[in-house]
Design a protein around this motif. Structure first.
Motif, PDB file in Angstrom:
ATOM      1  N   ASP A 158       0.789  -1.179  -0.103  1.00  0.00           N
ATOM      2  CA  ASP A 158      -0.106   0.046  -0.138  1.00  0.00           C
ATOM      3  C   ASP A 158       0.839   1.385  -0.115  1.00  0.00           C
ATOM      4  OD1 ASP A 158       0.934   0.259   2.687  1.00  0.00           O
ATOM      5  OD2 ASP A 158      -1.161  -0.481   3.465  1.00  0.00           O
ATOM      6  N   ALA A 159       0.053   2.362   0.116  1.00  0.00           N
ATOM      7  CA  ALA A 159       0.907   3.699  -0.052  1.00  0.00           C
ATOM      8  C   ALA A 159       1.845   3.688   0.959  1.00  0.00           C
ATOM      9  CB  ALA A 159      -0.082   4.761   0.089  1.00  0.00           C
ATOM     10  N   ILE A 160       2.106   3.337   2.181  1.00  0.00           N
ATOM     11  CA  ILE A 160       2.930   3.622   3.160  1.00  0.00           C
ATOM     12  C   ILE A 160       4.168   2.525   3.150  1.00  0.00           C
ATOM     13  CG2 ILE A 160       1.368   5.055   4.490  1.00  0.00           C
ATOM     14  CD1 ILE A 160       1.052   2.907   6.479  1.00  0.00           C
ATOM     15  N   TYR A 161       3.876   1.448   2.642  1.00  0.00           N
ATOM     16  CA  TYR A 161       4.896   0.151   2.826  1.00  0.00           C
ATOM     17  C   TYR A 161       6.213   0.518   2.584  1.00  0.00           C
ATOM     18  CZ  TYR A 161       6.497  -4.663   2.018  1.00  0.00           C
ATOM     19  OH  TYR A 161       7.097  -6.029   1.804  1.00  0.00           O
ATOM     20  N   LYS A 162       7.028   0.194   3.244  1.00  0.00           N
ATOM     21  CA  LYS A 162       8.299   0.425   3.570  1.00  0.00           C
ATOM     22  C   LYS A 162       9.125   1.749   3.426  1.00  0.00           C
ATOM     23  CE  LYS A 162       9.588  -3.775   0.473  1.00  0.00           C
ATOM     24  NZ  LYS A 162      10.225  -4.280  -0.748  1.00  0.00           N
ATOM     25  N   ARG A 163       8.280   2.626   3.145  1.00  0.00           N
ATOM     26  CA  ARG A 163       8.701   4.163   3.160  1.00  0.00           C
ATOM     27  C   ARG A 163       8.753   4.863   4.660  1.00  0.00           C
ATOM     28  NH1 ARG A 163       4.406   4.449  -1.748  1.00  0.00           N
ATOM     29  NH2 ARG A 163       5.928   4.054  -3.432  1.00  0.00           N
TER      30      ARG A 163
END
Length: 454
Positions: A158-163
């Motif tokens: 999703d949009a926040i994965y790993k970041r």
């Protein structure tokens, strides 16, 4: 080190900064991308301009563990206290596009190298590419060791994965200052000065409501973000002289930083002590620290640490550290679970800063270089006790700081025992219970065995 101009970011590098061997630094943190919010957690990534200020190429070999890594974090500074609020995976860069953004005169190397003097510009969206982002916990930061292929290679989400993830509420404070930190891990570097100059920071702002990120001001290259606490503690460009930061070279390589500050509360006749311990690139994970608390009541303990997330990293135990008060008036913070009992224990690992605080009625002083004891461990420490020392603000010791030092010579030895016997025979009441008896001897021996705090 003074900040670089945002107009000519690398002109100062041309004035003889080159070093022997490959030496990669982050000279600029350029641009920001906001990826949105999932379950009240926002995600970001930030652009980078990397410069090889050395005289040999830096390897960018693909499909091996011989290329640099880029790690990023977010810090919050408010009310004379700094806190790491965001952390992300490391990015594995692809083949560089050499340029002369550093103004050093680029000497191109092979296709999978960044030549001497050359720059490598990575956009914020590129640095946020999920497929080539891997866990921090697989990386040994000082020597640049990591497995390849890394865990979660080519995985997206999703949009926040790993970041770089941060709680939305943490970036919604209009009275706070925020900073982005970029750290490089470079397997090619061999000298301590090359391995220790890989961290830079820059101010970032967040739009109220949308929490959209934007970079402002200059990049402070070759400085970790903990220095923002001192250099911008009273506002951007306005230093806080009350912040003390001690830099310590760790055994087997790497740096840690210990920051401290004290704020007086005259209405309650107390002092607020704040500490931040930053592990820049040491594989020796910080497991505990201890220092004097004087002889006053110590209360209102606080602890903060960044939240690991996603796959392998989220296995790190997020328990707050335990706090213990010793018989000789010292404060001990320690991880809740020992590293040798659990490799995922919540130690202070590379690229992270943990915060600690308490309230005390004793006024502060700055101790010697051995005022604070810091214990560390790691996967290769063999279980032996390991300690380094730091200088920091401490509560001033009271009259009985070293309680069993009856002759007040700063040492505990036979002469203190002799002094106790003389006082005991003269009717001295050591434990202040109104009587002279066996309990006075027991109390003295307890204090004698505990020793002085430092």
């Amino acid at each position: 080190m003074k900040p670089r101009s945002t107009i000519a970011p690398c002109l100062a590098l041309a004035a003889g900064f080159a070093t022997a061997g490959p030496d990669l630094i982050c000279s600029e943190i350029d641009g920001a991308t906001s990826f949105g919010v999932v379950d009240k957690v926002a995600a970001y990534s930030f652009g980078t301009t990397l410069c090889n200020i050395g005289d040999e190429p830096v390897s960018y070999a693909q499909n091996t563990n011989q290329h640099p890594l880029i790690a990023q974090s977010i810090y919050k500074l408010k009310d004379h206290r700094i806190e790491q609020i965001g952390i992300g995976f490391v990015r594995h860069p692809t083949i560089p596009l050499p340029g002369n953004a550093c103004g050093l005169g680029c000497t191109p190397g092979a296709i999978d190298e960044l030549g001497p003097g050359c720059s490598d510009v990575n956009s914020s969206t590129t640095n946020g590419g999920q497929a080539m982002m891997g866990p921090r916990t697989e990386v040994e930061a000082y020597f640049g060791d990591y497995p390849y292929p890394f865990t979660s290679i080519n995985q997206t989400g999703d949009a926040i994965y790993k970041r770089v993830q941060v709680e939305l509420a943490d970036v919604s404070d209009p009275d706070a200052l925020y900073f982005v930190e970029t750290q490089l891990i470079v397997p090619d570097e061999t000298m301590p000065e090359e391995r220790n100059n890989n961290v830079s920071y820059r101010q970032v702002t967040f739009t109220p409501g949308s929490a959209t990120a934007a970079m402002v001001g200059p990049t402070y290259d070759r400085q970790p973000a903990i220095f923002a606490w001192r250099d911008h503690g009273n506002g951007i460009g306005v230093p806080d002289a009350e912040v003390l930061i001690d830099e310590i070279e760790m055994p087997r390589g790497g740096l840690i930083h210990v920051g401290s500050r004290v704020t007086e509360d005259p209405d309650n006749f107390t002092y607020r002590y704040e500490y931040a311990i930053h592990n820049q690139n040491s594989s020796r994970q910080i497991a505990w620290f201890e220092h004097s608390a004087g002889d006053a009541e110590t209360e209102e303990f606080t602890f903060d640490a960044p939240a690991y997330h996603d796959d392998l990293d989220e296995q790190i135990d997020g328990q707050a550290w335990a706090v213990e008060l010793s018989v000789c008036a010292s404060v001990l913070y320690r991880q809740a679970v020992g590293f040798h009992d659990d490799p995922n224990a919540n130690t202070i690992r590379w690229g992270t800063t943990y915060g600690f605080g308490f309230t005390n009625r004793n006024e502060p002083y700055i101790g010697t270089a051995e005022t604070m004891r810091i214990g560390y461990g790691g996967p290769t420490d063999g279980g032996e006790p390991n300690i380094v020392f730091a200088q920091a603000h401490m509560p001033l010791p009271g009259e009985f700081f070293c309680w069993a030092d009856l002759n007040e010579d700063g040492q505990l030895n036979f002469f203190d025992l002799s002094a106790f016997i003389q006082r005991y025979n003269a009717g001295g009441d050591y434990n202040n219970d109104g009587e002279t008896n066996f309990f006075d001897l027991s109390a003295f021996l307890t204090d004698f065995n505990a020793g002085c705090c430092f």
